[in-house]
Scaffold this active site. Structure first.
Site, PDB file in Angstrom:
ATOM      1  N   ASN A  41       0.846  -1.210   0.000  1.00 31.54           N
ATOM      2  CA  ASN A  41       0.000   0.000   0.000  1.00 31.54           C
ATOM      3  C   ASN A  41       0.879   1.256   0.000  1.00 31.54           C
ATOM      4  OD1 ASN A  41      -0.711  -2.105   1.868  1.00 31.54           O
ATOM      5  ND2 ASN A  41      -2.702  -1.140   2.089  1.00 31.54           N
ATOM      6  N   CYS A  42       1.902   1.194   0.841  1.00 33.84           N
ATOM      7  CA  CYS A  42       2.716   2.391   1.053  1.00 33.84           C
ATOM      8  C   CYS A  42       3.517   2.754  -0.197  1.00 33.84           C
ATOM      9  CB  CYS A  42       3.650   2.186   2.242  1.00 33.84           C
ATOM     10  SG  CYS A  42       2.776   1.533   3.685  1.00 33.84           S
ATOM     11  N   ALA A  63      -9.346  -8.838  16.129  1.00 32.58           N
ATOM     12  CA  ALA A  63      -9.332  -7.812  15.084  1.00 32.58           C
ATOM     13  C   ALA A  63      -8.030  -7.030  15.195  1.00 32.58           C
ATOM     14  CB  ALA A  63     -10.534  -6.889  15.215  1.00 32.58           C
ATOM     15  N   GLY A 120      -5.159  -4.062  12.993  1.00 33.43           N
ATOM     16  CA  GLY A 120      -4.913  -3.113  11.901  1.00 33.43           C
ATOM     17  C   GLY A 120      -5.760  -1.858  11.965  1.00 33.43           C
ATOM     18  N   LYS A 152      28.007  16.106  19.288  1.00 29.73           N
ATOM     19  CA  LYS A 152      26.730  16.197  20.004  1.00 29.73           C
ATOM     20  C   LYS A 152      25.654  16.098  18.929  1.00 29.73           C
ATOM     21  CE  LYS A 152      28.349  19.307  23.624  1.00 29.73           C
ATOM     22  NZ  LYS A 152      28.618  20.758  23.779  1.00 29.73           N
TER      23      LYS A 152
HETATM   24  P1  FAD Z   1      -5.149  -3.281   4.714  1.00 23.45           P
HETATM   25  O1  FAD Z   1      -3.703  -3.434   4.521  1.00 23.45           O
HETATM   26  O2  FAD Z   1      -5.830  -2.139   4.046  1.00 23.45           O
HETATM   27  O3  FAD Z   1      -5.851  -4.627   4.266  1.00 23.45           O
HETATM   28  C1  FAD Z   1      -7.208  -4.822   4.390  1.00 23.45           C
HETATM   29  C2  FAD Z   1      -7.672  -5.769   3.300  1.00 23.45           C
HETATM   30  O4  FAD Z   1      -8.885  -6.343   3.722  1.00 23.45           O
HETATM   31  C3  FAD Z   1      -7.963  -5.054   1.983  1.00 23.45           C
HETATM   32  O5  FAD Z   1      -7.177  -5.576   0.958  1.00 23.45           O
HETATM   33  C4  FAD Z   1      -9.441  -5.310   1.749  1.00 23.45           C
HETATM   34  O6  FAD Z   1      -9.742  -5.565   0.396  1.00 23.45           O
HETATM   35  C5  FAD Z   1      -9.694  -6.535   2.592  1.00 23.45           C
HETATM   36  N1  FAD Z   1     -11.079  -6.659   3.049  1.00 23.45           N
HETATM   37  C6  FAD Z   1     -11.836  -5.708   3.667  1.00 23.45           C
HETATM   38  N2  FAD Z   1     -13.056  -6.203   3.963  1.00 23.45           N
HETATM   39  C7  FAD Z   1     -13.061  -7.459   3.520  1.00 23.45           C
HETATM   40  C8  FAD Z   1     -14.057  -8.472   3.530  1.00 23.45           C
HETATM   41  N3  FAD Z   1     -15.248  -8.259   4.054  1.00 23.45           N
HETATM   42  N4  FAD Z   1     -13.761  -9.665   2.979  1.00 23.45           N
HETATM   43  C9  FAD Z   1     -12.535  -9.891   2.443  1.00 23.45           C
HETATM   44  N5  FAD Z   1     -11.569  -8.978   2.412  1.00 23.45           N
HETATM   45  C10 FAD Z   1     -11.816  -7.770   2.946  1.00 23.45           C
HETATM   46  N6  FAD Z   1       1.294   3.355   6.498  1.00 23.45           N
HETATM   47  C11 FAD Z   1       2.535   3.610   6.954  1.00 23.45           C
HETATM   48  O7  FAD Z   1       2.840   3.279   8.107  1.00 23.45           O
HETATM   49  N7  FAD Z   1       3.464   4.216   6.147  1.00 23.45           N
HETATM   50  C12 FAD Z   1       3.191   4.586   4.878  1.00 23.45           C
HETATM   51  O8  FAD Z   1       4.057   5.118   4.171  1.00 23.45           O
HETATM   52  C13 FAD Z   1       1.888   4.349   4.381  1.00 23.45           C
HETATM   53  N8  FAD Z   1       1.552   4.723   3.121  1.00 23.45           N
HETATM   54  C14 FAD Z   1       0.300   4.420   2.657  1.00 23.45           C
HETATM   55  C15 FAD Z   1      -0.011   4.793   1.346  1.00 23.45           C
HETATM   56  C16 FAD Z   1      -1.265   4.504   0.837  1.00 23.45           C
HETATM   57  C17 FAD Z   1      -1.602   4.919  -0.552  1.00 23.45           C
HETATM   58  C18 FAD Z   1      -2.213   3.814   1.642  1.00 23.45           C
HETATM   59  C19 FAD Z   1      -3.574   3.491   1.108  1.00 23.45           C
HETATM   60  C20 FAD Z   1      -1.910   3.464   2.947  1.00 23.45           C
HETATM   61  C21 FAD Z   1      -0.652   3.767   3.462  1.00 23.45           C
HETATM   62  N9  FAD Z   1      -0.302   3.432   4.775  1.00 23.45           N
HETATM   63  C22 FAD Z   1       0.955   3.708   5.242  1.00 23.45           C
HETATM   64  C23 FAD Z   1      -1.267   2.790   5.691  1.00 23.45           C
HETATM   65  C24 FAD Z   1      -1.073   1.287   5.716  1.00 23.45           C
HETATM   66  O9  FAD Z   1      -1.070   0.794   4.417  1.00 23.45           O
HETATM   67  C25 FAD Z   1      -2.190   0.664   6.547  1.00 23.45           C
HETATM   68  O10 FAD Z   1      -2.096   1.182   7.845  1.00 23.45           O
HETATM   69  C26 FAD Z   1      -2.117  -0.844   6.614  1.00 23.45           C
HETATM   70  O11 FAD Z   1      -2.109  -1.420   5.331  1.00 23.45           O
HETATM   71  C27 FAD Z   1      -3.315  -1.390   7.397  1.00 23.45           C
HETATM   72  O12 FAD Z   1      -3.319  -2.777   7.390  1.00 23.45           O
HETATM   73  P2  FAD Z   1      -4.684  -3.597   7.520  1.00 23.45           P
HETATM   74  O13 FAD Z   1      -4.318  -5.030   7.458  1.00 23.45           O
HETATM   75  O14 FAD Z   1      -5.425  -3.093   8.685  1.00 23.45           O
HETATM   76  O15 FAD Z   1      -5.522  -3.171   6.252  1.00 23.45           O
END
Ligand code: FAD
Length: 553
Positions: free
Chosen positions: A44-45, A283, A285, A437
């Site tokens: 994503n990042c 849960a 993220g 320093k």
């Molecule tokens: P995600 O990585 O978003 O994954 C969630 C997944 O769950 C998605 O693919 C979605 O399709 C899937 N999903 C949702 N609901 C369902 C369902 N009902 N059934 C099946 N699948 C489902 N963070 C940083 O720390 N540094 C950065 O530089 C940074 N840059 C970023 C740049 C961008 C463009 C974006 C969008 C985000 C960025 N982030 C960054 C944030 C970081 O990507 C997120 O904090 C992190 O990916 C969160 O992880 P997650 O597993 O919670 O969700």
């Protein structure tokens, strides 16, 4: 007893991390990972950098493929599979295959939710236009890329000046588009305080990016391939492309439907083991509400590091390891062309909101010894408790070495260190990298001096409140520097001439005296001279003229 079957919803940061850890801990467990999209474990990042052409190969965005993950971890990966419902009684999920349209049920012993956060899309008229995009996943990235190429876009409006908005602005610029950022607040990058964000404002403008602050979008009107973006102020911007980056909200619908408890922020409520209100469902993220490391309040801090770590912790706990997630401190960093901005802990706005007493100091330090070529200045702001000096937050904006200093400060905050500890940190030094320093040590010295009363300070925003009639505003820079711009109402006595000119200002011994220089360093010496010569109410301007002038630009 270890569960036999774990189902995971969401296959990117938190979900993929949990899946891999589960397998490393249990070779026998049945692990099924459902991902709504077509890709798992993507970067994503890195997405904005593909649009900017910095990352050239599409495959580089995919940290892991389903095939790779199946081979290495023997996990049942099902992409294009959306989990529609959770039956907590039967312990099963309903899944829709998004290719065939068929639905089926899958049972679980333990379930991990890592559905992430969705981009906020307010009901603004015209927001469904074909040229209006949010950036969340690989599909969005390719859609934006395709649209730019096939419509030969020349300009773009980025709505929102947060991390993603700024990264998109930079990358669209790299592609040759003329970019305007529209931001409702008076500053970009909300985790920074205003005077630190102001450095970014000036820098963005120097890169040709238009910055519209304190204004929001009222409506989008589409005319052929052009869109007219009407702002609240009445300003109209014509553009080929709009990127919406006004924040994200937790994807908590599935959890809510299943009757799981949500927190006051709208995120899924979890305990220290990341179990939801149903102990069989975890849960992690962006979707969960966590505790803020500094103020302890419930918060949403959507970052990749916490999501990945939480995935691992949930997996550990499922496998019988007593692991806990403590809190998130919001350490984050962004690169914009050549400049870097980074934060950790709380800023002034947040500390004020939670009525947490604080002091803060600003320093402007060279990235390494100035006699070694290539040193650049970095602005560092450190916030700390006035009682014991415990660190509460830090912000850095600069060109080189920002990443390592913020990480040192983030580690110090995590270790509940004080500003006195910063003085003692023994950090790597050779002239190309630092100074004997280090800037972090320097921040510790300035903050400790302030705390011990050797160095009373005043902030840039307090200058306008001064009673000019009864205050001596003393500029201690050279005459040449003073002639190029100074704080209105100040008089100039260069620090090296101060001792022999004390008789000229004796009338201020019991009045307010505010001293400043370019960065605060020479005026610190002036402060010490004055305090030891009977001036009782001396304060040094934190961050000096550099901080004051940028905040008042
Ligand atoms: P995600 O990585 O978003 O994954 C969630 C997944 O769950 C998605 O693919 C979605 O399709 C899937 N999903 C949702 N609901 C369902 C369902 N009902 N059934 C099946 N699948 C489902 N963070 C940083 O720390 N540094 C950065 O530089 C940074 N840059 C970023 C740049 C961008 C463009 C974006 C969008 C985000 C960025 N982030 C960054 C944030 C970081 O990507 C997120 O904090 C992190 O990916 C969160 O992880 P997650 O597993 O919670 O969700």
């Amino acid at each position: 007893m270890k569960p036999k079957k774990v189902v995971i919803v969401g296959g990117v940061a938190g979900g993929a991390s949990a899946a891999a850890r589960l397998r490393r801990l249990d070779e026998e467990m049945e692990i099924i990972l459902f991902e709504r999209g077509e890709h798992i474990s993507y970067a994503n990042c890195g997405l904005p950098y593909y649009i900017g052409g910095v990352i050239k190969d599409k495959d580089d965005l995919l940290v892991q493929t389903p095939e790779g993950m199946i081979k290495r971890f023997n996990i049942d990966i099902r992409v294009n599979s959306e989990v529609l419902d959770i039956d907590v009684e039967k312990k099963q999920v309903e899944v829709k295959n998004r290719v065939t349209g068929e639905s089926y049920f899958e049972s679980y012993d333990k379930l991990i939710l890592s559905p992430g956060a969705e981009p906020v899309k307010p009901p603004i008229p015209g927001i469904e236009g074909k040229n209006i995009f949010s950036l969340r996943n690989v599909r969005d990235t390719f859609d934006i890329e395709d649209y730019i190429v096939s419509n030969n876009c020349k300009n773009a409006v980025v709505v929102g000046g947060g991390f993603i908005g700024l990264e998109m602005a930079e990358n669209l610029c790299h592609r040759g588009l003329k970019v305007t950022i529209v931001e409702m607040a008076d500053q970009v990058m909300a985790p920074l305080d205003y005077e630190m964000a102001a450095i970014i404002h000036r820098y963005l403008k120097s890169k040709g990016i238009e910055l519209v602050l304190k204004d929001g979008v009222k409506a989008f009107a589409h005319e052929g391939k052009k869109t007219h973006v009407e702002l609240m102020s009445g300003t109209k911007l014509e553009t080929d492309l709009v990127i919406l980056a006004i924040g994200v909200r937790p994807e908590a619908t599935l959890a809510k439907k299943a009757g799981l408890e949500l927190g006051e922020t709208g995120g899924i409520k979890v305990n220290k083991h990341l179990q939801t209100s149903n102990p069989h469902i975890y849960a992690v993220g962006d979707a969960v509400e966590i505790a803020d490391f500094i103020n302890g309040s419930p918060a949403l801090i959507p970052l990749a590091g916490p999501a990945n770590k939480q995935g691992r912790i949930a997996a550990n706990h499922i496998c019988g390891i007593e692991d806990t997630y403590k809190a998130t401190q919001g350490t984050s960093i962004v690169k914009l062309f050549d400049i870097t901005a980074a934060v950790t802990g709380n800023n002034e706005k947040t500390l004020k909101k939670f009525n947490i007493p604080y002091l803060c100091v600003h320093i402007h330090s060279p990235s390494h010894a100035t006699y070694y070529p290539g040193a650049t200045l970095m602005a560092i702001k450190v916030l700390f408790s006035p009682e014991d000096g415990q660190l509460l937050g830090a912000q850095i904006v600069g060109y080189k070495g920002v990443d390592k200093r913020i990480d040192v400060l983030a580690t110090a905050i995590r270790g509940r260190m004080t500003v006195y500890d910063l003085q003692e940190l023994e950090l790597a030094y050779a002239p190309p990298y630092s100074s004997a320093k280090d800037p972090v040590n320097m921040a510790g010295y300035v903050a400790s001096n302030t705390l011990m009363g050797h160095h009373p300070i005043i902030q840039w925003y307090d200058i306008q409140e001064l009673d000019q009639e009864n205050t001596l505003l003393l500029d201690t820079r050279t005459r040449e520097e003073y002639s190029m711009g100074a704080i209105p109402g100040s008089i100039n006595i260069p620090v090296d001439e101060l001792r022999e000119n004390l008789d000229k200002i004796t009338g201020y011994k019991d009045k307010d005296v505010v001293v400043y220089c370019r960065s605060g360093q020479r005026s610190y010496i002036a402060t010490r001279i004055l305090m030891q010569n009977g001036f009782n109410k001396v304060r040094n301007l934190s961050g000096g003229y550099l901080t004051w002038s940028i905040a008042n630009q």
